[in-house]
Write an enzyme that holds these catalytic residues in place. Structure first.
Site, PDB file in Angstrom:
ATOM      1  N   MET D   1     -11.614 -45.002  -9.067  1.00 20.96           N
ATOM      2  CA  MET D   1     -11.746 -43.964 -10.082  1.00 20.96           C
ATOM      3  C   MET D   1     -10.923 -42.723  -9.745  1.00 20.96           C
ATOM      4  O   MET D   1     -10.904 -41.787 -10.528  1.00 20.96           O
ATOM      5  CB  MET D   1     -13.214 -43.564 -10.242  1.00 20.96           C
ATOM      6  CG  MET D   1     -14.053 -44.629 -10.940  1.00 20.96           C
ATOM      7  SD  MET D   1     -13.635 -44.818 -12.679  1.00 20.96           S
ATOM      8  CE  MET D   1     -15.194 -44.377 -13.467  1.00 20.96           C
ATOM      9  N   CYS D   2     -10.307 -42.687  -8.556  1.00 22.16           N
ATOM     10  CA  CYS D   2      -9.368 -41.598  -8.247  1.00 22.16           C
ATOM     11  C   CYS D   2     -10.058 -40.282  -7.829  1.00 22.16           C
ATOM     12  O   CYS D   2     -11.245 -40.089  -8.062  1.00 22.16           O
ATOM     13  CB  CYS D   2      -8.451 -41.278  -9.436  1.00 22.16           C
ATOM     14  SG  CYS D   2      -7.790 -42.730 -10.263  1.00 22.16           S
ATOM     15  N   ARG D   3      -9.275 -39.447  -7.219  1.00 21.31           N
ATOM     16  CA  ARG D   3      -9.642 -38.076  -6.860  1.00 21.31           C
ATOM     17  C   ARG D   3      -8.439 -37.198  -7.152  1.00 21.31           C
ATOM     18  O   ARG D   3      -7.310 -37.651  -7.033  1.00 21.31           O
ATOM     19  CB  ARG D   3      -9.967 -37.943  -5.345  1.00 21.31           C
ATOM     20  CG  ARG D   3     -11.087 -38.842  -4.812  1.00 21.31           C
ATOM     21  CD  ARG D   3     -12.474 -38.297  -5.084  1.00 21.31           C
ATOM     22  NE  ARG D   3     -12.930 -38.683  -6.414  1.00 21.31           N
ATOM     23  CZ  ARG D   3     -14.180 -38.473  -6.859  1.00 21.31           C
ATOM     24  NH1 ARG D   3     -15.082 -37.892  -6.082  1.00 21.31           N
ATOM     25  NH2 ARG D   3     -14.509 -38.822  -8.081  1.00 21.31           N
TER      26      ARG D   3
END
Lengths: 307, 307, 307, 307
Positions: D1-3
């Site tokens: 889901m990324c940062r």
């Protein structure tokens, strides 16, 4: 055999140096005109110093060709620097293509690059390594002859006086002859082609050298401008403490400007902090000043004929 | 610290070995369960031999993580091989991420891989290199401790009898102790972790080793199957001249199969051309047969407890 | 504009096809001789089918040049296949260099590649996409005109009879004319260059096409051999159920063999399961058999003159 | 889901933002702490503006993990910028790993990034594309849902007043609801997670949003500092015309500083040219000022509890 470009002067936008000129280094990555094979597509590298900090350069290297690298193009359109090195590689047979083998190489505040090859490098490598000091030995990350030559330079620099304005040129000259002595001893005196450039962000040295009786060194040119940018586009304004002259040293002339001068074979250009440049003959016993000691606007060698 | 898997047996589709198992090596590239840090994302490599040609293996290595590499996934769904090595890397601090530093390493018909590290490698590297034979010295392409250990193996193999069924195991053992002697001499006897595997396409050796009084070696398991595939899918039919048994040696168990056995600390598994496997204790003076000399279906160490 | 090679026949080691020939595709990646610009360095791709399984091909693509890719060289020395597609790319201006944009493209069991460009592609792209069926629309992963043309082929194939031996050729021809109709409608009838190849592992179709009044299509050659390998080296023995003839279709002739024939402009070669090949003229209303319908040993166009 | 992390303020050295903080984005690339899966290793990207030129940002993206990228580390130690976006990616299943799919995305002077996913994106993609204006349609280079959302933003911006200080926030809000309406229509109202950030180099907008009844949005924090650097190291001195305040918006708190505030679910932060920041509730009919309209030093939500 590679192509390279070195810049020292007021901050310049990278694209003004590497992309915009009519015969830019990016163009030379696939259409070099002064070597038999026009292709330099085995990776590339760009090193540069921030305008306000010369203690450590940034390094961006990639194994993809320079002509199609989107990151390079984007970086070059935004980043400005007073000291830039860029290199497009044509890997010698047997030399792996990896980021560690892309030029320029960096150690501490120094950047280094090479166009050419050390004769019979495999024959001398073991002894060469065994004679390096610890720091120089540990600095080697890849497998190219070029990086090993850089290590010889690093080694020499440790015992040199950094106060000497020509220290880079002198250490580079000694590193060259040290390697050549080993080739004479163990490598059957095979010919070496050593067009080299080194910088610490404030000053630089570059040489055009070969010891092949049957062939001239690879091409190398230098140009000096009062202020480089006006002819090109987009670099930010000059600050007070910045150089008013700029130098470009390049394997091939980047533009049609008639003031590009060919560096004479086996000569070294030393560019000083004060914005002056000097030319020396490279001898085993040391650098020798030439009558035309400075790059002074008098072409000592007409572009077009490389002698 | 990496994870690896070795296969020797009837031709198996790579995905049956590397992707399909419930705890496959691809899964271990981000969810390893027997090391503190579950991530092995600093590149990977797969080496394999064609069913009809063991003289030279293919090698596919990449600096991108194994879990998202489209080429790996595609290759694995089509390629079958009777001998496979695969490795997912967690780079040690200071070791560059490059294809040249990805395992397995290849020299001639040999493949080699490592999970662990040589204690105080930087302290011994210079002397280590100076003592290598020419061929072994020239074989080194990268900068890892692992590849240097492979060079010591290559060096040893030159004076070994290739007729000896356990020659790979014996040379590997000697290479280990040669390196450890150097660490004792120059590296303050720092602890080394040496889970290793080597193959020539027909036979293989793998060891689980550490000399750290405070810590066990990294995990290592072996499984033997009459015919490996039935439990997995998709490998092509067996030909007459093919092995009827298969072995998998792996840092972590790939499946819930209860017949996975932990290799005992400081022991070596040697897998022969005839499909038999033997276990030896690793001693400085040579391999020593154990009472349970063969991997014979009697778990000499229960999975779950690694002793 | 790219170069490509297609092989269909008894299993051949990839290096025998891609590396060993005197004018191999790897050589064409930097020294193509039948296009103005000799460089095809913007990535490459190889697709192939396992000898025993034609349901899904393997695909290995990379954005680095084919000439220096160590993985490609290693793979090619070990992998054998009865059906191979390989492509070296020269990216059209504005087309990104990424693995998703490298040819061949794969969908289900089909591989596809293209040398050329669709005229005024940007003008037609939106309408083109909107008219695709779901499966074809979803199959597009990158941004090239080539992959969109493949999608049109996929779309057409859904309503075609897979029993028809020439189904690939017919669907490819319809896809071409469907795209050209859109260019006529929305793209000012800009010229298109459509040298294409498609295969399902058992049969293949390839065409040489352009609708530029002022320029011939890009070059395309075909060669048929009773058994291809004898002239080359190292492929494994033939099994009983394997083809006894082999075909190579290639942008440039790979060897000096005088039996290479130039495909006539705007013609399509269809290679069938039974080892026969047929040539058709490409017309909007369908393929039209030519008097020299088969590739039968009578050169219908002398190599050297491309007509 | 990324940062992701966004910075707006006086020029900051990239490493002070991305590497030095105790819980930096580089660390989050393998040890994210506020999502179930700690790994964000499917490539990364950094976009930044030169201190003297906000017309076009630089973009450096790579498919290798952020934690081991030597170019990123080198760049970050030299480059300074008043406006930075950085993103580490965890690719959604089925989304290819390519540079074109790495965030941030750039169009003209705008940078955009996303942490989350559009519900049932495949169901809406065709209609979504067909409704885009030409410029927005042509801006799409990859295949992610994120980049399509950016295109909706670009589309909206064309009819918005760039004079409005909150124009980025308002266009972003409208783009969100336009996409959600399509998901309601064609995608079965599947839940979307839309933590987004956009900037033009001078001002920025970022939101924390989800419409999943069963789950909160992904985490998002903001911090304001009178002068950000003192706590960190190495950025160059401030010039007269530079902001005296700095903002960081980040998926996870980069430091232990107690003044990090969680952005409330379904709220938007708008950072203006004058160094002020405002918070709005995101409604289909437009942004609604909140009682605590500005980020004013009064934590509107205690860090630790994300509500």
């Amino acid at each position: 055999m590679c192509r390279f470009t070195l810049y020292l002067g007021p901050p310049i936008r990278l694209e003004s140096l590497l992309i915009d000129p009519s015969h830019s280094l990016i163009l030379q990555s696939f259409h070099a005109s002064e070597r038999e094979e026009p292709l330099n597509g085995d990776g590339f590298g760009v090193g540069w110093y921030a305008p306000d900090q010369h203690q450590k350069p940034a390094l961006f290297r990639s194994i993809t060709p320079a002509w199609n690298n989107a990151n390079l193009r984007s970086l070059a359109s935004v980043v400005s620097s007073p000291c830039v090195m860029a290199h497009v590689r044509a890997a010698s047979p047997g030399m792996a293509v990896s980021e560690a083998n892309c030029h320029p190489f960096q150690h501490d505040r120094y950047l280094f690059m090479h166009n050419g090859s050390i004769g019979s490098f495999r024959s001398i490598r073991r002894k060469f390594i065994s004679e390096l000091g610890e720091e120089a030995f540990d600095s080697i990350r890849g497998s190219t002859d070029s990086e090993h030559l850089f290590a010889a330079f690093i080694d020499d620099l440790r015992s040199a006086s950094l106060e000497d304005e020509h220290v880079l040129a002198r250490s580079l000259n000694r590193a060259v002859w040290r390697v050549l002595a080993l080739v004479d001893e163990l490598g059957g005196s095979a010919a070496s082609y050593l067009n080299l450039a080194v910088t610490d962000g404030d000053r630089a040295a570059a040489c055009r050298f070969a010891n092949d009786p049957g062939r001239k060194p690879e091409s190398l040119y230098v140009i000096e401008r009062e202020l480089y940018q006006p002819a090109w586009k987009g670099s930010p304004g000059r600050r007070r403490d910045e150089r008013s002259t700029s130098f470009v040293v390049s394997s091939e002339r980047l533009t049609d400007d008639v003031t590009w001068k060919a560096v004479e074979p086996n000569h070294m250009v030393s560019i000083c902090r004060d914005g002056s440049a000097h030319v020396f003959a490279m001898r085993p016993e040391g650098l020798v000043a030439t009558p035309r000691g400075a790059v002074d606007g008098q072409p000592y060698s007409r572009s077009g004929s490389q002698t």
